[in-house]
Design a protein around this motif. Sequence first.
Motif, PDB file in Angstrom:
ATOM      1  N   ALA A 105       0.950  -1.239  -0.002  1.00  0.00           N
ATOM      2  CA  ALA A 105       0.073  -0.077   0.150  1.00  0.00           C
ATOM      3  C   ALA A 105       0.908   1.083  -0.024  1.00  0.00           C
ATOM      4  CB  ALA A 105      -0.952  -0.067   1.210  1.00  0.00           C
ATOM      5  N   PRO A 106       0.475   2.141  -1.032  1.00  0.00           N
ATOM      6  CA  PRO A 106       1.623   3.387  -1.195  1.00  0.00           C
ATOM      7  C   PRO A 106       1.223   4.109   0.214  1.00  0.00           C
ATOM      8  CG  PRO A 106      -0.206   3.389  -2.897  1.00  0.00           C
ATOM      9  CD  PRO A 106      -0.159   2.035  -2.005  1.00  0.00           C
ATOM     10  N   ILE A 107       2.243   4.606   0.862  1.00  0.00           N
ATOM     11  CA  ILE A 107       2.163   5.505   2.175  1.00  0.00           C
ATOM     12  C   ILE A 107       3.142   6.610   1.863  1.00  0.00           C
ATOM     13  CG2 ILE A 107       2.425   5.791   4.623  1.00  0.00           C
ATOM     14  CD1 ILE A 107       1.998   2.892   4.845  1.00  0.00           C
ATOM     15  N   GLN A 108       2.385   7.887   2.074  1.00  0.00           N
ATOM     16  CA  GLN A 108       3.208   9.159   1.894  1.00  0.00           C
ATOM     17  C   GLN A 108       3.419   9.772   3.348  1.00  0.00           C
ATOM     18  OE1 GLN A 108       4.787  11.025  -0.400  1.00  0.00           O
ATOM     19  NE2 GLN A 108       5.560  12.253   1.380  1.00  0.00           N
ATOM     20  N   ALA A 249      -4.427   6.615 -11.884  1.00  0.00           N
ATOM     21  CA  ALA A 249      -3.787   5.803 -13.156  1.00  0.00           C
ATOM     22  C   ALA A 249      -2.388   5.445 -12.221  1.00  0.00           C
ATOM     23  CB  ALA A 249      -3.248   6.666 -14.344  1.00  0.00           C
ATOM     24  N   ALA A 250      -1.619   6.104 -11.547  1.00  0.00           N
ATOM     25  CA  ALA A 250      -0.490   5.802 -10.831  1.00  0.00           C
ATOM     26  C   ALA A 250      -0.754   4.472  -9.768  1.00  0.00           C
ATOM     27  CB  ALA A 250       0.073   7.133 -10.222  1.00  0.00           C
ATOM     28  N   LEU A 251      -1.839   4.785  -9.093  1.00  0.00           N
ATOM     29  CA  LEU A 251      -2.062   3.732  -8.092  1.00  0.00           C
ATOM     30  C   LEU A 251      -2.615   2.576  -8.880  1.00  0.00           C
ATOM     31  CD1 LEU A 251      -4.746   5.847  -5.969  1.00  0.00           C
ATOM     32  CD2 LEU A 251      -2.428   5.021  -5.372  1.00  0.00           C
ATOM     33  N   LYS A 252      -3.132   2.563 -10.150  1.00  0.00           N
ATOM     34  CA  LYS A 252      -3.184   1.185 -10.848  1.00  0.00           C
ATOM     35  C   LYS A 252      -2.158   0.562 -11.139  1.00  0.00           C
ATOM     36  CE  LYS A 252      -5.902  -0.747 -14.511  1.00  0.00           C
ATOM     37  NZ  LYS A 252      -4.945  -1.867 -14.890  1.00  0.00           N
ATOM     38  N   HIS A 254       0.845   1.061  -9.994  1.00  0.00           N
ATOM     39  CA  HIS A 254       1.526   0.602  -8.695  1.00  0.00           C
ATOM     40  C   HIS A 254       0.832  -0.929  -8.227  1.00  0.00           C
ATOM     41  CE1 HIS A 254       3.616   1.013  -4.648  1.00  0.00           C
ATOM     42  NE2 HIS A 254       2.357   0.588  -4.182  1.00  0.00           N
ATOM     43  N   HIS A 255      -0.279  -0.984  -8.220  1.00  0.00           N
ATOM     44  CA  HIS A 255      -1.166  -2.218  -7.834  1.00  0.00           C
ATOM     45  C   HIS A 255      -0.574  -3.429  -8.826  1.00  0.00           C
ATOM     46  CE1 HIS A 255      -4.064  -4.676  -5.906  1.00  0.00           C
ATOM     47  NE2 HIS A 255      -4.656  -4.891  -7.247  1.00  0.00           N
TER      48      HIS A 255
END
Length: 268
Positions: A105-108, A249-252, A254-255
Amino acid sequence: MELSAERMAAWMASDLSKLDLLAIQIDGLHIGEDLVLLAAVGIDGDGAKHPLAVIEGATENAATVQALLDNLVGRGLDPAVCRLFIVDGAKALTKAIRRTFGSHAPIQRCQVHKGRNITERLPKRLHLSVRAALRQAWELDDADKAERLIRNLARMLKREAPGVAGSILEGLDEILTVSRLGLPMDLRRSLACTNIIENMNGTVRRVSHNVKRWRDASMALRWTAAGMMEAAKGFRRLKARHQLPTLRAALKRHHDKHLGLEAASAAA
């Protein structure tokens, strides 16, 4: 008291499954001198902001953060959907997100928190130069160049403030998540910090300004929930909302990338 408790209970049980949330900010709220609450706000695909939940406890408390995430999932937030989480940097919070929403899961980590924590430990004569170096790194489009710049800053500070130098490198990947996702500048600025919750806290303070003594956590939760719902009435959509398709789009990507890596690892 009964009415505010009923409204809070209804809000904390409301259905989240229909919200197209792309990002979730989670941060602590300090109420009075001793009470700390944990709040979550979501940002949907149209840039609208949604107060999601508030719970007693701090981001450093593993049981507290897990209870908050369990509440969100129980109300319909699909843990299989890839979303960006923006947090204050507490390790317990990061671990709970990875455990609940997947190891990738991307975490900032909030860059405002990080910059403040660094400069507060440095002599005043270094504040301006360190802030400038961090700002330069945050604004670079190339995440690898930004990482090199931050590592160079840590090396420069190693002699004068070795503890701070180590702190700069701690959680380095999560500091640059929005850059690694390839988000445009305006969107990065909006999603690289927990300012939505910080600003919402101003409304919470305004709503509860007549409270002279916080008797217990239950009272703090009722007033804070009322303040969060009041703040929602005045929320404006995210300034960089027109760039949110880039985030989707970036989350897709990444996934899909990490699904592919997991499949390849399983096949091997």
